[in-house]
Design a protein around this motif. Structure first.
Motif, PDB file in Angstrom:
ATOM      1  N   VAL A 179       0.903  -1.216  -0.043  1.00 14.52           N
ATOM      2  CA  VAL A 179      -0.062   0.183  -0.081  1.00 14.52           C
ATOM      3  C   VAL A 179       1.035   1.243  -0.024  1.00 14.52           C
ATOM      4  CG1 VAL A 179      -1.327   1.374   1.565  1.00 14.52           C
ATOM      5  CG2 VAL A 179      -2.088  -1.046   1.128  1.00 14.52           C
ATOM      6  N   TYR A 180       1.821   1.296   0.819  1.00 15.87           N
ATOM      7  CA  TYR A 180       2.855   2.395   0.901  1.00 15.87           C
ATOM      8  C   TYR A 180       3.676   2.416  -0.414  1.00 15.87           C
ATOM      9  CZ  TYR A 180       6.021   5.403   3.161  1.00 15.87           C
ATOM     10  OH  TYR A 180       6.900   6.615   3.464  1.00 15.87           O
ATOM     11  N   ALA A 181       3.898   1.505  -0.826  1.00 12.40           N
ATOM     12  CA  ALA A 181       4.516   1.453  -2.226  1.00 12.40           C
ATOM     13  C   ALA A 181       3.872   2.039  -3.334  1.00 12.40           C
ATOM     14  CB  ALA A 181       5.048   0.224  -2.618  1.00 12.40           C
ATOM     15  N   THR A 182       2.650   1.503  -3.449  1.00 13.91           N
ATOM     16  CA  THR A 182       1.542   1.910  -4.411  1.00 13.91           C
ATOM     17  C   THR A 182       1.440   3.610  -4.161  1.00 13.91           C
ATOM     18  OG1 THR A 182       0.642  -0.164  -4.320  1.00 13.91           O
ATOM     19  CG2 THR A 182      -0.445   1.468  -5.377  1.00 13.91           C
ATOM     20  N   LEU A 183       1.337   4.184  -2.975  1.00 18.46           N
ATOM     21  CA  LEU A 183       0.783   5.407  -2.620  1.00 18.46           C
ATOM     22  C   LEU A 183       2.079   6.332  -3.225  1.00 18.46           C
ATOM     23  CD1 LEU A 183      -0.943   5.408   0.849  1.00 18.46           C
ATOM     24  CD2 LEU A 183      -1.949   5.894  -1.714  1.00 18.46           C
ATOM     25  N   ILE A 184       3.279   6.109  -2.738  1.00 17.19           N
ATOM     26  CA  ILE A 184       4.357   6.646  -3.254  1.00 17.19           C
ATOM     27  C   ILE A 184       4.485   6.718  -4.718  1.00 17.19           C
ATOM     28  CG2 ILE A 184       6.824   6.605  -3.257  1.00 17.19           C
ATOM     29  CD1 ILE A 184       6.363   7.617  -0.744  1.00 17.19           C
ATOM     30  N   ILE A 185       4.382   5.659  -5.490  1.00 16.09           N
ATOM     31  CA  ILE A 185       4.440   5.663  -6.781  1.00 16.09           C
ATOM     32  C   ILE A 185       3.280   6.539  -7.215  1.00 16.09           C
ATOM     33  CG2 ILE A 185       4.156   4.318  -9.026  1.00 16.09           C
ATOM     34  CD1 ILE A 185       5.386   2.038  -7.008  1.00 16.09           C
ATOM     35  N   PHE A 186       2.211   6.548  -7.003  1.00 15.14           N
ATOM     36  CA  PHE A 186       1.250   7.448  -7.526  1.00 15.14           C
ATOM     37  C   PHE A 186       1.379   8.947  -6.985  1.00 15.14           C
ATOM     38  CE2 PHE A 186      -0.309   3.446  -9.003  1.00 15.14           C
ATOM     39  CZ  PHE A 186      -0.830   3.821 -10.050  1.00 15.14           C
ATOM     40  N   ALA A 187       1.865   9.178  -5.946  1.00 16.58           N
ATOM     41  CA  ALA A 187       2.054  10.394  -5.496  1.00 16.58           C
ATOM     42  C   ALA A 187       3.304  11.075  -6.626  1.00 16.58           C
ATOM     43  CB  ALA A 187       2.647  10.481  -4.051  1.00 16.58           C
ATOM     44  N   ASN A 188       4.253  10.135  -6.773  1.00 18.32           N
ATOM     45  CA  ASN A 188       5.230  10.666  -7.759  1.00 18.32           C
ATOM     46  C   ASN A 188       4.709  10.870  -9.303  1.00 18.32           C
ATOM     47  OD1 ASN A 188       7.923  10.906  -6.514  1.00 18.32           O
ATOM     48  ND2 ASN A 188       7.829   8.826  -5.913  1.00 18.32           N
ATOM     49  N   ILE A 189       3.863  10.153  -9.482  1.00 17.24           N
ATOM     50  CA  ILE A 189       3.298  10.247 -10.945  1.00 17.24           C
ATOM     51  C   ILE A 189       2.612  11.566 -10.955  1.00 17.24           C
ATOM     52  CG2 ILE A 189       1.742   9.392 -12.635  1.00 17.24           C
ATOM     53  CD1 ILE A 189       2.501   6.792 -11.770  1.00 17.24           C
ATOM     54  N   LEU A 190       1.832  11.832  -9.913  1.00 14.18           N
ATOM     55  CA  LEU A 190       1.299  13.120  -9.857  1.00 14.18           C
ATOM     56  C   LEU A 190       2.146  14.289  -9.709  1.00 14.18           C
ATOM     57  CD1 LEU A 190      -1.683  12.450  -7.467  1.00 14.18           C
ATOM     58  CD2 LEU A 190      -1.657  12.442 -10.017  1.00 14.18           C
ATOM     59  N   VAL A 191       3.059  14.221  -9.165  1.00 14.71           N
ATOM     60  CA  VAL A 191       4.352  15.226  -8.984  1.00 14.71           C
ATOM     61  C   VAL A 191       4.862  15.617 -10.541  1.00 14.71           C
ATOM     62  CG1 VAL A 191       6.236  15.945  -8.104  1.00 14.71           C
ATOM     63  CG2 VAL A 191       4.723  14.868  -6.682  1.00 14.71           C
ATOM     64  N   ASP A 192       4.944  14.278 -11.095  1.00 16.49           N
ATOM     65  CA  ASP A 192       5.609  14.613 -12.425  1.00 16.49           C
ATOM     66  C   ASP A 192       4.696  15.227 -13.411  1.00 16.49           C
ATOM     67  OD1 ASP A 192       7.829  13.341 -11.602  1.00 16.49           O
ATOM     68  OD2 ASP A 192       7.709  11.720 -12.712  1.00 16.49           O
ATOM     69  N   LEU A 193       3.203  14.869 -13.136  1.00 13.71           N
ATOM     70  CA  LEU A 193       2.304  15.666 -14.275  1.00 13.71           C
ATOM     71  C   LEU A 193       2.342  17.226 -13.649  1.00 13.71           C
ATOM     72  CD1 LEU A 193      -0.822  12.958 -14.153  1.00 13.71           C
ATOM     73  CD2 LEU A 193       0.828  13.403 -15.902  1.00 13.71           C
ATOM     74  N   SER A 194       2.128  17.371 -12.403  1.00 12.53           N
ATOM     75  CA  SER A 194       2.181  18.865 -12.136  1.00 12.53           C
ATOM     76  C   SER A 194       3.205  19.610 -12.604  1.00 12.53           C
ATOM     77  CB  SER A 194       1.828  18.910 -10.611  1.00 12.53           C
ATOM     78  OG  SER A 194       3.165  18.255 -10.099  1.00 12.53           O
ATOM     79  N   TYR A 195       4.365  19.042 -12.818  1.00  9.16           N
ATOM     80  CA  TYR A 195       5.708  19.595 -13.329  1.00  9.16           C
ATOM     81  C   TYR A 195       5.271  20.411 -14.432  1.00  9.16           C
ATOM     82  CZ  TYR A 195       8.991  17.450 -10.313  1.00  9.16           C
ATOM     83  OH  TYR A 195       9.794  16.994  -9.159  1.00  9.16           O
ATOM     84  N   GLY A 196       4.800  19.594 -15.295  1.00  8.02           N
ATOM     85  CA  GLY A 196       4.046  20.023 -16.972  1.00  8.02           C
ATOM     86  C   GLY A 196       3.220  21.342 -16.653  1.00  8.02           C
ATOM     87  N   LEU A 197       2.417  21.258 -15.595  1.00 12.58           N
ATOM     88  CA  LEU A 197       1.426  22.458 -15.404  1.00 12.58           C
ATOM     89  C   LEU A 197       2.152  23.602 -15.052  1.00 12.58           C
ATOM     90  CD1 LEU A 197      -1.448  20.506 -13.547  1.00 12.58           C
ATOM     91  CD2 LEU A 197      -1.334  21.059 -15.894  1.00 12.58           C
ATOM     92  N   LEU A 198       3.116  23.364 -14.183  1.00 14.52           N
ATOM     93  CA  LEU A 198       3.763  24.395 -13.577  1.00 14.52           C
ATOM     94  C   LEU A 198       5.160  25.252 -14.416  1.00 14.52           C
ATOM     95  CD1 LEU A 198       4.341  23.222 -10.163  1.00 14.52           C
ATOM     96  CD2 LEU A 198       3.201  25.181 -10.566  1.00 14.52           C
ATOM     97  N   ASP A 199       5.649  24.362 -15.467  1.00 17.06           N
ATOM     98  CA  ASP A 199       6.676  24.738 -16.240  1.00 17.06           C
ATOM     99  C   ASP A 199       6.562  24.255 -17.560  1.00 17.06           C
ATOM    100  OD1 ASP A 199       8.739  25.308 -17.334  1.00 17.06           O
ATOM    101  OD2 ASP A 199      10.330  25.017 -15.910  1.00 17.06           O
ATOM    102  N   PRO A 200       5.878  24.711 -18.530  1.00 18.33           N
ATOM    103  CA  PRO A 200       5.760  24.216 -20.029  1.00 18.33           C
ATOM    104  C   PRO A 200       6.914  23.479 -20.718  1.00 18.33           C
ATOM    105  CG  PRO A 200       4.889  26.652 -19.566  1.00 18.33           C
ATOM    106  CD  PRO A 200       5.749  26.394 -18.504  1.00 18.33           C
ATOM    107  N   ARG A 201       8.202  24.041 -19.774  1.00 18.25           N
ATOM    108  CA  ARG A 201       9.549  23.398 -20.631  1.00 18.25           C
ATOM    109  C   ARG A 201       9.465  21.925 -20.426  1.00 18.25           C
ATOM    110  NH1 ARG A 201      13.889  27.315 -18.200  1.00 18.25           N
ATOM    111  NH2 ARG A 201      12.427  26.799 -16.346  1.00 18.25           N
ATOM    112  N   ILE A 202       8.910  21.493 -19.138  1.00 14.57           N
ATOM    113  CA  ILE A 202       8.871  20.150 -18.797  1.00 14.57           C
ATOM    114  C   ILE A 202       7.752  19.228 -19.660  1.00 14.57           C
ATOM    115  CG2 ILE A 202       9.062  18.852 -16.888  1.00 14.57           C
ATOM    116  CD1 ILE A 202       9.897  21.083 -15.271  1.00 14.57           C
ATOM    117  N   ARG A 203       7.028  19.877 -19.966  1.00 14.46           N
ATOM    118  CA  ARG A 203       5.825  18.921 -20.655  1.00 14.46           C
ATOM    119  C   ARG A 203       6.390  17.986 -21.720  1.00 14.46           C
ATOM    120  NH1 ARG A 203       1.322  23.397 -21.224  1.00 14.46           N
ATOM    121  NH2 ARG A 203       2.081  23.744 -19.068  1.00 14.46           N
ATOM    122  N   ALA A 204       5.974  16.754 -21.371  1.00 16.47           N
ATOM    123  CA  ALA A 204       6.375  15.781 -22.190  1.00 16.47           C
ATOM    124  C   ALA A 204       5.762  15.492 -23.756  1.00 16.47           C
ATOM    125  CB  ALA A 204       6.343  14.329 -21.574  1.00 16.47           C
TER     126      ALA A 204
END
Lengths: 335, 600
Positions: A310-335
């Motif tokens: 459960v902990y691993a899954t939450l950490i992984i998805f939190a990181n995915i969300l963080v990566d997604l939010s990078y794109g919102l904050l900084d257009p240069r990171i958008r994949a």
């Protein structure tokens, strides 16, 4: 964006498998088992132990079961699915197949209950505490960091340094007990032992205690990145083109300094909502924090695996969300 | 950026995966004290924290769920006793229970055929009398007239039969203490049934099981061997008559719903509320001896003992077991010191000697180490008074305690003489002696050093400290081949107050405990075998007494101390009948708080 997201989610599968495998392996390397007793205590009788092992599937081999496959083969079974099934009729793969179906297995200690039932029943207490602590950490930490950076070397800057140093340096079992003594025993604002954790109010004190360290960390990071951003050329440009100071701060400085903060708050949030053993113990919150520790002590294998996954899954998805939010904050990171 | 992140995952997940077992290993350490009984953590009479730390000082917090009961204001509790039980129980199923915090709840809500009184004598409870046949292979209990469950429904002999069946049922909960019923005829056939292949046979086997209810008031046990102490076993929670129909209706977690917990004890369970960390019991009007004097009991679960002390000072709670680290402060406090009690516990604490490894294969050396142990100083300085001296096996307060046997009393001159007789005058010619201890408990280190210095003074021998990771040491001790020469730790805690539990279970050469250190004395075996089947109580006690004398003469362990419990009890609470069997739960647990009152 969608492809990026899907790719990350698919990647999570082997990661979780790997976590499960390594945890399972290391967990079984630790000496002792779930039904062990101390040496000076009555030991579990052999017949009882056999029945317990059979009941929880601990009589099966740990990883692969060639013997079962062989028996089937000798009986004339040639269906590769059935043979493969027998070959994998082991503790690890049985656990994994069940986990994939959302069945985290029965707890060895709290008999009659499944791990997911226990977690689902008690996680809400931890989540409430974690979210409140997290909200406090953000609402107090970010503004304090921003102000400290804008008024560098002022009184407020030193004040924020003081607060955040205390927050990071003083452990929760000290702040927790201190809060209880001051607000519980002396001022009698809060009750030490009589709290209904379905209410909102009792969470205030523990969430401040739990959130203090995160808040301090966020304050420091915010201040540091704000100071860095403050000296960037584009800030000078923004000022040069005559933007109001408020706009410069909000549109340019804050937004650009958010990336490092977002990076740490993702996993930080998971940390907070999966419960804090110490804060929960001090305030008597019936959350899941203690399971992370006691299940290990007790060699409650299914509970160890359940909490880890459960902990691993939450950490992984939190990181995915963080990566997604990078794109919102900084257009240069958008994949 | 992306790559960096992927790497981030792997690092995090890898770290996580690595962390788990490390923690698991740590757990073992705490979970597996190198034997010591200081904390009295066993099942029946144990300290509440399940993962209990070894020695007194380490016993403190980190236990699961903690503080926080009732919304009711502290003062308004009236005649309801509030007790900190520290750890939320894993189960409240009587047939599954094994830990003291579970039993501490159940003993209030249920009652066996017999119960233990304040002197640990087995006295009538649900049964008003019992009778053995001539060779104690059959025992018949007669229930009291008009017994009722707390809901008013009749309690019959069949309810106890059902409880015994349920305890032995391999399809069921398989509790750790089911082995206390294994001497019932036909129990082994049920235990050997393979589930699920042969489970269809079980009902038939139950009909053949040697426990029957010839009428509503009579329960008859047929046993495979003479068991003259069976009436004491009949007080244990494994036969508490939980109601079969409610269990069937409630499913696997029936025990979490107080509506299913209809019992026959002095109190009835009215709330099991995890959100408030509270288990609440109210006086049972239908109890055969009448309503108990207390209106109720509130069991609270404050895991952090320092917090529990604050709650106690704040008058939010009436009885707590304080953190051993706080005891010096409590003793120095003018108010708290008057409310502090330290009754003796249920454990005899020892140092384990491997009787097959030199030099402890020599009885005289073992005796020398026993006689050379300055228990008073060791307990005062190293243990800060958390135990009491003893030189015999069965602890004070238990049937079979031998107050007269002083042979192992501290006497440095005699110890040196014994060592010389063994051929090691002043330690000359002795092989290296390692003292192995659990390295996970920092407190043990200092105690071991103290012990080494002590033996240097009393015997002129220098022991070598040998720290070993807790769980590893525990496993080493389970086989005589790997068991270290000298272990800091070892001993026994009572399951039930009968010498059989101390001698037959432990020192008979077939017992795992005797085997683990290679102890074997044919005369002890003979006496114990006779005692176990002796029907006459006086002769039986004499046989156990003689056997114990032989064991102490052999000095298989270094016998050190009796455990102490420690409680703070508010002065307005009276009539608590505490027994050594209560250990670290709450005083009066064994006697069910029957005569406790609150004068507020």
């Amino acid at each position: 964006m969608l492809a990026f997201f899907l790719r990350r989610v698919l990647w999570a599968i082997p990661v979780i498998f790997f976590v499960a495998l390594v945890s399972f392996f290391l967990m079984h390397q630790a000496p002792g088992g779930p039904f062990d007793k101390d040496n000076n205590k009555k030991q579990v009788d052999g017949a009882t132990l056999k029945a317990l092992n059979a009941r929880f599937g601990l009589d099966k081999p740990q990883y692969i079961n060639p013997a079962a496959a062989q028996t089937l083969w000798n009986k004339g079974e040639r269906n590769p699915m059935k043979l493969g099934g027998a070959y994998l009729d082991s503790q690890f793969f049985n656990y994994l197949f069940n986990a994939a179906r959302g069945d985290l297995g029965p707890s060895y200690r709290q008999r009659g209950k499944s791990v997911q039932d226990i977690l689902l029943k008690q996680a809400p207490f931890s989540i409430r505490l974690g979210l409140m602590a997290f909200t406090f950490a953000l609402l107090a930490g970010i503004p304090l960091g921003i102000i400290a950076a804008l008024k560098q070397n002022s009184f407020i800057d030193y004040f924020s340094l003081l607060i955040s140093t205390i927050g990071v340096a003083v452990p929760t079992f000290v702040t927790g007990l201190l809060v209880l003594i001051v607000f519980g025993t002396t001022l009698k604002w809060i009750s030490i032992s009589n709290n209904d954790w379905n209410d909102f109010k009792p969470y205030i004190a523990p969430s401040l205690v739990l959130g203090l360290a995160s808040m301090s960390f966020i304050t420091r990071i915010t201040r540091t990145t704000m100071l860095e951003v403050k000296r960037q050329d584009y800030i000078r440009t923004a000022r040069a083109k005559g933007l109001a100071e408020r706009m410069v701060v909000i549109r340019h400085m804050m937004r650009n300094s958010l990336i490092p903060i977002v990076t740490i708050i993702g996993p930080g949030l998971v940390d907070l909502i999966t419960g804090s053993v110490i804060t929960e113990a001090i305030f008597g919150i019936p959350g899941i924090g203690n399971f992370f520790v006691t299940s290990l002590f007790q060699r409650d294998y299914s509970m160890i695996m359940g909490t880890t996954l459960v902990y691993a899954t939450l950490i992984i998805f939190a990181n995915i969300l963080v990566d997604l939010s990078y794109g919102l904050l900084d257009p240069r990171i958008r994949a | 950026m992306k790559h960096g992140n992927y790497r981030g995952y792997w690092v995090i997940t890898l770290l996580l995966a690595l962390l788990v077992p490390i923690l698991a290993a740590c757990g073992g350490q705490t979970a597996a004290p190198a034997g010591t009984a200081e904390q009295a953590t066993t099942a029946p009479n144990t300290a509440a924290p399940t993962t209990n730390a070894p020695e007194a000082t380490a016993a403190a917090p980190t236990t699961p769920a903690a503080a926080a009961p009732t919304a009711a204001p502290a003062a308004a509790s009236g005649n309801t006793l509030r007790v900190n039980l520290v750890t939320w129980p894993d189960t409240l199923d009587p047939q599954d229970a094994s830990i003291a915090n579970e039993i501490g709840v159940l003993t209030l809500a249920y009652e066996g055929l017999t119960r233990l009184d304040k002197d640990l004598k087995t006295v009538p409870a649900a049964a008003e009398k019992w009778a053995y046949n001539a060779d104690a292979t059959e025992v018949t209990f007669t229930l009291r007239d008009g017994l009722k469950y707390s809901d008013g429904s009749p309690l019959t002999a069949q309810d106890f039969v059902n409880a015994v069946r349920r305890s032995l049922d391999p399809r069921g909960v398989v509790g750790d203490y089911q082995s206390t019923l294994f001497m019932i005829k036909g129990a082994d056939a049920i235990l050997n049934t393979v589930v699920p292949t042969d489970e269809a046979k079980i009902p038939e086997l139950f009909d053949k099981l040697g426990v029957t209810a010839p009428d509503a008031k009579t329960i008859k046990f047929e046993l495979t061997q003479p068991t003259p102490y069976f009436h004491t076993l009949a007080s244990l929670w494994v036969i508490y008559p939980a109601k079969q129909d409610l269990i069937d209706k409630g499913g696997e977690t029936w025990y979490e719903d107080p509506a299913n917990q209809v019992g026959n004890g002095p109190f009835k369970l009215t709330a099991i509320d995890h959100a408030q960390n509270l288990i609440e019991l109210q006086a049972n009007d239908n109890y055969w001896a009448g309503r108990p004097k207390l209106d109720g009991v509130k069991l609270m679960f404050i895991g952090d003992l320092a917090v529990a002390l604050q709650a106690y000072k704040n008058n939010e709670i009436d009885i707590i077991g304080p953190d051993p680290n706080d005891v010096p402060t409590i003793k120095a406090d003018p108010t708290l010191s008057k409310e502090y009690i330290e009754p003796l516990g249920s454990c005899t604490q020892s140092f384990e000697l491997n009787n097959t490894k030199a030099p402890f294969d020599n009885k005289l050396v073992r005796q020398a180490f026993n006689v050379g142990l300055d228990r008073a100083s060791f307990i005062r300085d190293a243990l800060k008074g958390t135990s009491a001296e003893t030189v015999t096996w069965i602890p004070p307060g238990y049937p079979g305690y031998d107050a007269e046997d002083k042979r192992l009393d501290f006497d440095a001159a005699k110890a040196k003489e014994l060592l010389a007789q063994a051929g090691f005058a002043n330690g000359a010619g002795l092989p290296e002696i390692k003292i192995s201890y659990n390295s996970n408990n920092p407190a043990t280190q200092g105690r071991v050093e103290y012990l080494i210095q002590m033996y240097e003074q009393t015997l002129g021998i220098t022991l070598v400290p040998d720290p070993i990771e807790g769980q590893t040491l525990n496993n080493m001790r389970k086989d005589v081949k790997t068991a270290p020469q000298f272990v800091y730790g070892g001993g026994w805690c009572a399951d039930y107050p009968d010498p059989q539990n101390w001698l037959s279970v432990f020192w008979q050469s077939s017992s795992p405990f005797a085997k683990n250190i290679g102890y074997k004395n044919a005369d002890v075996d003979k006496l114990i075998a006779q005692a176990d089947v002796e029907v006459d109580p006086t002769k039986r006690m004499q046989l156990y007494h003689d056997a114990q004398r032989l064991v102490i003469g052999d000095a298989p362990y270094i016998i050190r101390s009796t455990s102490k419990a420690s409680f703070l009890v508010k002065p307005y609470i009276q009539g608590i009948e505490s027994t050594p069997q209560d250990s670290n739960t709450y005083p009066g647990m064994t006697t069910g708080l029957l005569n406790a009152t609150m004068a507020k």
